[in-house]
Design an enzyme around this catalytic site. Structure first.
Site, short mmCIF file in Angstrom:
data_model
loop_
_atom_site.label_atom_id
_atom_site.label_comp_id
_atom_site.label_asym_id
_atom_site.label_seq_id
_atom_site.Cartn_x
_atom_site.Cartn_y
_atom_site.Cartn_z
N ARG A 1 0.82 -1.21 0.00
CA ARG A 1 0.00 0.00 0.00
C ARG A 1 0.86 1.26 0.00
O ARG A 1 0.42 2.30 -0.50
CB ARG A 1 -0.93 0.00 1.21
CG ARG A 1 -2.16 -0.84 0.98
CD ARG A 1 -3.08 -0.75 2.15
NE ARG A 1 -4.42 -1.24 1.81
CZ ARG A 1 -5.33 -1.59 2.71
NH1 ARG A 1 -5.03 -1.50 4.00
NH2 ARG A 1 -6.51 -2.01 2.34
N LYS B 1 -16.05 -15.77 5.85
CA LYS B 1 -17.47 -15.65 6.15
C LYS B 1 -18.36 -15.40 4.94
O LYS B 1 -18.10 -14.48 4.16
CB LYS B 1 -17.68 -14.51 7.13
CG LYS B 1 -17.25 -14.80 8.54
CD LYS B 1 -17.81 -13.71 9.40
CE LYS B 1 -17.36 -13.79 10.84
NZ LYS B 1 -17.46 -12.44 11.43
C1 3PG Z 1 -8.59 -1.80 5.08
O1 3PG Z 1 -7.53 -2.29 5.44
O2 3PG Z 1 -9.58 -2.50 4.82
C2 3PG Z 1 -8.66 -0.33 4.87
O3 3PG Z 1 -7.45 0.29 5.20
C3 3PG Z 1 -9.81 0.24 5.67
O4 3PG Z 1 -9.61 -0.04 7.03
P1 3PG Z 1 -10.85 -0.28 7.97
O5 3PG Z 1 -11.52 -1.53 7.50
O6 3PG Z 1 -10.29 -0.38 9.36
O7 3PG Z 1 -11.77 0.93 7.81
#
Ligand code: 3PG
Ligand code: MG
Length: 399
Positions: free
Chosen positions: A41, A206
């Site tokens: 990322r 899930k």
């Molecule tokens: C993820 O890793 O899915 C994104 O960075 C969003 O994070 P979150 O699901 O904690 O909002």
């Protein structure tokens, strides 16, 4: 509705201007050492950041990491990310100890043209994730004060109605970054008129997490291949016993309905790797999907299933894959995920890997990332996009 993008901002000229960039630098950290275990990322946001640096902007990057509870929590600090980002950019990244406080303000004020700052975790502030518009708004005001314009390159977070995603763009001239633009372009190919056969592979633990996307995809796809922990609820719906495998009892009926609604479209495992326990060294065997021993749990799809899935994938022209086929973190249960991933790379198809665990699996298994058409940085975000939901972060860029 058109979304202005980074090129529009660059054309306006950004030299000496503060550009606030929302990135998704929510990378996995090793629990023991705190080290970054997958920097995908961070690398994904480099094109946007480098372009701004080259254009002489003062680049102010913000992100969340993990799910801290609205207050500082050292285990979720972005400091290690600042270090890695600096290495990848080849220039130091100035780290602010807070998000919108004294440290953030003075760090941003001290930036020279073409320099980069990273603010501390957005979610150390209650306003970021608040459901209360006013509370989010107050935090968004403080964040917006740190930039002259705003770029959203946090594709992984566009499905969150959070201050930095949804409310800041209402306060500053706003633009989509290169990553967000590319992700939306790719995913819109899937929701538009994908070349057929269009095959979707879904895994993960899930059914309930994937139900909305299954409902949305079922009418459009030619085949839906199901593996991972969620396959056992489908196998149960087919009338098989699944031993001590993961099972969502209250979803069995739903799975049965899905299969009846689209006869022949949903393809389930015909064999599974069943183990004594959820452990890397557990005793295990490959068994037919209708012969899982009562004391064992399925931790991967079996080789016959991989071969069957691979045959379908080899004919596909468009592929979307989300979710591992088994517990790929344990070598004994990684073959299903590896086999399916390899079949995807061999297919003469446009292939999209949907974020999160599947993207991590591609890298953890040492597969060549460039042999996939696109690896999304958003797990939840790409699924919600395919569901046809309005994504707060994208909607905010359109206005
Ligand atoms: C993820 O890793 O899915 C994104 O960075 C969003 O994070 P979150 O699901 O904690 O909002
Ligand atoms: Mg998530």
């Amino acid at each position: 509705m058109t979304i202005r993008n980074l090129d529009d901002l660059l054309a306006e000229g950004v030299s000496g201007r503060r550009v606030l960039v929302r990135a998704d630098l929510n990378v996995p950290l090793d629990k023991q050492t705190g080290e970054i275990t997958d920097d995908g990322r961070i690398r994904a946001v480099l094109p946007t950041l480098s372009a701004l640096v080259q254009a002489g902007a003062k680049v102010v990057v913000c992100s969340h990491l993990g799910r801290p509870k609205g207050a500082p929590d050292p285990q979720f600090s972005l400091r290690p990310v600042a270090g890695r980002l600096g290495e990848l950019l080849g220039a130091p990244v100035h780290f602010a100890e807070d998000t919108v406080g004294d440290s953030a303000r003075s760090t941003v004020a001290a930036l020279a043209d073409g320099q980069v700052a990273l603010l501390e975790n957005l979610r150390f502030n209650k306003g970021e994730t608040s459901k209360d518009d006013a509370e989010r708004g107050t935090f968004a005001d403080q964040l917006a004060a740190l930039g002259d314009s705003y770029v959203d390159d946090a594709f992984g977070a566009v499905h969150r109605k959070h201050a930095s995603v949804h409310d800041v763009p209402a306060r500053l001239p706003h633009f989509a970054g290169r990553l967000v633009l590319r992700e939306v372009e790719v995913l819109s190919r899937l929701t538009g008129e994908p070349e057929r056969p269009y095959v979707v592979v879904l895994g993960g633990s899930k059914v309930s997490d994937k139900l909305a996307v299954i409902e949305a995809l079922l009418p459009t796809v030619d085949r839906l291949l199901i593996g991972g922990g969620m396959c056992f609820t489908f196998l149960k719906a087919q009338g098989h016993e699944v031993g001590t495998s993961l099972l969502e009892k209250d979803m069995v009926e739903t799975c049965r309905n899905l299969m009846e609604r689209a006869p022949g479209k949903i393809m389930l495992p015909v064999d599974v790797v069943a183990a004594d326990a959820f452990a890397p060294d557990a005793a295990h065997d490959t068994v037919p999907a209708d012969g899982i021993p009562s004391h064992r749990l399925g931790l991967d799809i079996g080789p016959e299933t991989v071969a069957g899935f691979a045959a379908v994938l080899s004919q596909a022209k468009t592929i979307f894959w989300n979710g591992p086929m088994g517990v790929f973190e344990m070598a004994a249960f990684a073959n299903g995920t590896r086999g399916v991933a390899e079949a995807i790379t061999k297919a003469d198809a446009f292939s999209v890997v949907g974020g999160g665990d599947s993207a991590a699996a591609v890298r953890a298994l040492g597969l060549d990332e460039s042999s996939f058409g696109h690896i999304s940085t958003g797990g939840g975000a790409s699924l919600e996009y395919l569901e046809g939901k309005t994504l707060p972060g994208i909607a905010a860029l359109e206005n």
